[in-house]
Design a protein around this motif. Structure first.
Motif, PDB file in Angstrom:
ATOM      1  N   PHE A 179     -82.375 -64.447 -34.471  1.00  0.00           N
ATOM      2  CA  PHE A 179     -80.520 -64.411 -35.288  1.00  0.00           C
ATOM      3  C   PHE A 179     -80.273 -63.750 -35.375  1.00  0.00           C
ATOM      4  O   PHE A 179     -79.174 -63.886 -36.044  1.00  0.00           O
ATOM      5  N   LEU A 180     -80.841 -62.360 -36.027  1.00  0.00           N
ATOM      6  CA  LEU A 180     -79.995 -61.071 -35.997  1.00  0.00           C
ATOM      7  C   LEU A 180     -79.778 -60.793 -35.571  1.00  0.00           C
ATOM      8  O   LEU A 180     -79.983 -60.542 -34.258  1.00  0.00           O
ATOM      9  N   ASN A 181     -77.938 -59.838 -36.239  1.00  0.00           N
ATOM     10  CA  ASN A 181     -77.539 -59.189 -35.131  1.00  0.00           C
ATOM     11  C   ASN A 181     -78.075 -57.559 -34.357  1.00  0.00           C
ATOM     12  O   ASN A 181     -79.267 -57.530 -35.026  1.00  0.00           O
ATOM     13  N   PHE A 182     -77.549 -57.067 -33.643  1.00  0.00           N
ATOM     14  CA  PHE A 182     -78.391 -55.894 -33.304  1.00  0.00           C
ATOM     15  C   PHE A 182     -78.785 -55.070 -34.069  1.00  0.00           C
ATOM     16  O   PHE A 182     -79.497 -54.189 -33.859  1.00  0.00           O
ATOM     17  N   LYS A 183     -77.453 -54.908 -34.818  1.00  0.00           N
ATOM     18  CA  LYS A 183     -78.039 -53.777 -35.568  1.00  0.00           C
ATOM     19  C   LYS A 183     -79.157 -53.729 -36.963  1.00  0.00           C
ATOM     20  O   LYS A 183     -79.842 -53.138 -36.880  1.00  0.00           O
ATOM     21  N   GLU A 184     -79.892 -55.113 -37.277  1.00  0.00           N
ATOM     22  CA  GLU A 184     -80.536 -55.850 -37.919  1.00  0.00           C
ATOM     23  C   GLU A 184     -81.905 -56.005 -37.060  1.00  0.00           C
ATOM     24  O   GLU A 184     -82.656 -55.219 -37.644  1.00  0.00           O
ATOM     25  N   GLN A 185     -81.935 -56.299 -35.693  1.00  0.00           N
ATOM     26  CA  GLN A 185     -82.820 -56.158 -34.838  1.00  0.00           C
ATOM     27  C   GLN A 185     -83.457 -54.240 -34.691  1.00  0.00           C
ATOM     28  O   GLN A 185     -84.339 -54.493 -34.059  1.00  0.00           O
TER      29      GLN A 185
END
Length: 264
Positions: A179-185
């Protein structure tokens, strides 16, 4: 959930003790799930000190003030067993013995030291994290202020097996919080390896972004510009302190969401 536990236990014990207990518990769990095993183990000592003072308060009506050192923690925990049998066995026997195991691992298993033995940090940190779960659940179940059904739900959520945000076995390493966006991941992935660098190709493959060029231009370079990570010409990324702080600030909320709970 954590706020509920903090509030309910505070109806029985001084807020300063409860805050020390809950804050040290959160530190243990966050460091453990961030794969910072030695800090997780070291925070076990704070948890034991806070909980020992709560037991002192329960059994004697007094406690060693925070800021005043408990000179012999092992003796104190063992002496709780000699308290009158009119006190609950959890305070006389069960919790002190669980705390003693945490304390002995913290102090007598070489945490933070070099040694030639097989590294036991993962097993030791897991014992400390799960023991802290049990101790907190045991305290809560005796002093909850909600309905029995609500209290049971809190205790069950606290002690059941948690899914961590990063899954790592052998060469497989995946961010489970999709559920995290790719920057957060990306930041979370790098946090799990901090303070070591990760090859860009590894990041790209494990996060399964659409294309390598887009991953570099849309994810890595903006994060590099924001000083969240450093993207080197050698094709490696390393998390910077602002990026690490971002992950630590959001980690508990992400973990609760992944495990089906509400953020604290």
């Amino acid at each position: 959930m954590i706020d509920k536990i903090r509030t309910d236990i505070s109806t029985k014990y001084p807020k300063s003790l409860v805050d020390a207990l809950i804050d040290s518990y959160i530190e243990i769990k966050e460091q453990y799930y961030l794969n910072k095993l030695e800090p997780s183990e070291l925070n076990g000592g704070k948890f034991v000190e806070a909980c020992a003072r709560i037991i002192e308060h329960e059994l004697t009506g007094q406690f060693t003030p925070i800021g005043t050192s408990i000179k012999n923690m092992v003796l104190l925990l063992r002496n709780f067993e000699t308290s009158p049998v009119s006190h609950h066995d959890s305070f006389r026997l069960h919790i002190p013995r669980a705390l003693l195991s945490i304390y002995n691992i913290r102090n007598r298993r070489g945490v933070g030291h070099l040694g030639g033995d097989v590294n036991a940090n993962i097993s030791d940190a897991t014992l400390i994290a799960t023991s802290a779960d049990w101790v907190l659940a045991e305290l809560y179940r005796m002093f909850y202020t909600s309905t029995l059904e609500e209290a049971q739900a809190v205790v069950t959520q606290l002690v059941k097996r948690k899914i961590s945000l990063i899954y790592e076995v052998g060469q497989i390493k995946r961010v489970l919080a999709n559920f995290l966006n790719f920057k957060e991941q990306t930041l979370l992935f790098l946090a799990s390896s901090y303070p070591y660098a990760s090859p860009v190709n590894e990041l790209f493959a494990q996060l399964e972004y659409s294309s390598l060029s887009a991953f570099k231009s849309k994810i890595l370079r903006p994060l590099h510009k924001a000083r969240m990570l450093n993207y080197s010409d050698q094709g490696e990324c390393i998390l910077l302190p602002p990026g690490l702080k971002f992950v630590e600030d959001h980690y508990q909320k992400w973990l609760m969401k992944l495990n089906g709970g509400k953020s604290k």
